[in-house]
Scaffold this active site. Sequence first.
Site: not given
Lengths: 211, 211, 219, 219
Positions: B26, B49-51, B91
């Site tokens: 990330n 990607t954390e979304n 996530s």
Amino acid sequence: MSGSARTVDEIAAAVAADIPEGSFVNLGIGQPTKVAEHLTADSGVVLHTENGMLGMGPLAAKGHEDWDLTNAGKQAVTELPGAAYFHHADSFAMMRGGHLDVCVLGAFQVSVTGDLANWHTGAPDAIPAVGGAMDLAIGAKQVFVMMTLFAKDGSPKLVTECTYPLTGLACVTRLYTDLATFDLGPRGAHLVETFGTTPAELAERLGLDLV
Amino acid sequence: MSGSARTVDEIAAAVAADIPEGSFVNLGIGQPTKVAEHLTADSGVVLHTENGMLGMGPLAAKGHEDWDLTNAGKQAVTELPGAAYFHHADSFAMMRGGHLDVCVLGAFQVSVTGDLANWHTGAPDAIPAVGGAMDLAIGAKQVFVMMTLFAKDGSPKLVTECTYPLTGLACVTRLYTDLATFDLGPRGAHLVETFGTTPAELAERLGLDLV
Amino acid sequence: MKVRFPESADEAVADVADGSTVLVGGFGPAGMPYALIDALIRQGATDLTIVNNNAGNADTGLAALLAEGRVRKVICSFPRQHDSWVFDGLYREGRIELELVPQGNLAERMRAAGAGIGAFFCPTGVGTPLAEGKETREIDGRTYVLEYPIHGDVALIGAHRADRAGNLVYRKTARNFGPVMATAADLVVAEVREVVEIGAIDPEVVVTPGIFVDRVVVS
Amino acid sequence: MKVRFPESADEAVADVADGSTVLVGGFGPAGMPYALIDALIRQGATDLTIVNNNAGNADTGLAALLAEGRVRKVICSFPRQHDSWVFDGLYREGRIELELVPQGNLAERMRAAGAGIGAFFCPTGVGTPLAEGKETREIDGRTYVLEYPIHGDVALIGAHRADRAGNLVYRKTARNFGPVMATAADLVVAEVREVVEIGAIDPEVVVTPGIFVDRVVVS
């Protein structure tokens, strides 16, 4: 009061009739699975099976089993249009988060305030097994139990306090038996209807005050 | 020691070179996103990607943006073959459960034992905003930080103890700066390499014992 | 790290150590990684803790592993079945340990292990023998029991299809415990029916992203 | 209960009460239920608590709701943005309350609300100002902070497609908070691009099963 004690099929039909249209419902292993046979297609009731499915259909026809598609009792079942699959943690989150409207369970004993004992007889040599019973007991908005009102030895299965190991506290909201239907709650057991017996006879056999 | 201080691009290249082949990574918002430009396709590095995505590709070309497909900085990005989408709880469970190999973050301050301060200057009128910084700090197996070693006012950003509000404790494992690279850990900061300065000069400017 | 595709189930479980906790997928036959279990039997690791919904059926698979005396402890929700004679015998003889866990806790405790949760307050089992000795707390008028993660050294799971990036999809209710176990173990080995090229599984429908998967074998 | 398909976004949010906690999906524009927010602005409910990753952008959507003075409190991870002037102004004037929550906690706390978890020990934020005053505990050598569920009276989410059973699928990273919020509120309203007949969404790829969805509107 109706004329005679109810058969298992009649109990199952009574449970089915009380499930509101469009409910999401889990039917426990054993007798509760019979409720499905009394749910009409236009009831819009959607069945949940805790091994990861909403929209479960009837048992698969012999010779047409798909062993990737089973119910909680590990029988081959079918899929209805509008179904959805999910994993075990999501399935129990759904249950434990209070999203199911009704679950229907069997029981060894139920207390007048809705405590449930249905996983273990307490016999010292019994191998314990709990499955999803404790999760179902605390998860659904309403927990219906169907059982015979008396054990084979004649002892009442609706009791002041359960003597068998508990599955859940104060969780059963309605109890359907061969001889009567009860609403259960903090104030005790309320007799809704009797079958083949009278309220007075029943209260005496049970040794309970019925509110 | 190399001849001159590193540019941001050189720092990003150094970070990229240290990411093991096949890592799940990330890259934080801001300068860390530049690391992606230095990852070769045959590195097999997969970006998270954390979304809600693994297998994130480069920024979308102008005029070809798909606003259903954005990175954590809300820029339109692209999808690489082998990608996967998931929801926010999954996530962050992936991140917080320690499944990412590396995350790369920017920082206001880092302590010699790896404490990180990168979300809040502590200024009384600042509106605080944390995003996923605290989750990233404690989640990835290795946390790399890239930053300039000194603030614009000349004060060191690698410190004995952070004075800015913390993001996470003892979480940064490697620090990449314009003037040097350090390994951080319980025993303090270990100088790996300097750029445009000497270890002795650097220790003096920082006012730190470098182990 | 990048997923590997060993030649055989034997190669895929070659380094399972004695004393390991092994999460085994499946709910009944659905999702059960039969080839991996058979390979684990041949491999020889012993003193194992096995986590599965059940404790083996008839004389094959998990039951065969138990029969060989290789399992110290079973963590499961439902050991007692009409054909669980191997477990039943070992249990009655005191030769195997049982941790009985409500099925929802089994799933949620593995999820916690995979999600970095240290412990959680859960409504299941309050007032029952399975909560005896456990910490309880009243939160907003409801009583909860504190439950801890179940982490595996190894997970052996069954899935339907993998791509070369290790992304997995399952089929119908065979999904069950697989996706949760894949998040909860250090080494995750998946047995699948087919492996397809990267790009052949739509990113929208991936259930277990490849990040969770270490090894894939076709059976 | 059965999902409904109101004629309009206005009808779908007609009964949102003053004082409600409203979970609002979306991460930036992706997954943001713009039509439902606009309808909520017209509807008039006030004294709201809004849960979203951010606190409104520019002068539309959530920012417009804030500008009308209808929001008492925002629970979010990242209020400060280059175009968050509406929130910034209200906050500096002390006219809006902020609960700043790490993004992973925001998601996990809503998941807990939807999953019946009373509280959970979480590693995020330990030793930072956002854990101040919170219970901590060391478990297996690591320190955790105790976090509580965030439950919504209402969730307004954006999805890609619904079927007539209320099953939802999302598109790419617009999935973000939608599936979690759908589990965590008493009333869940989804705004979708299209509604298809039952059977047109493969049961394997449903992300939010219809059980979680009360109302669907097309926008």
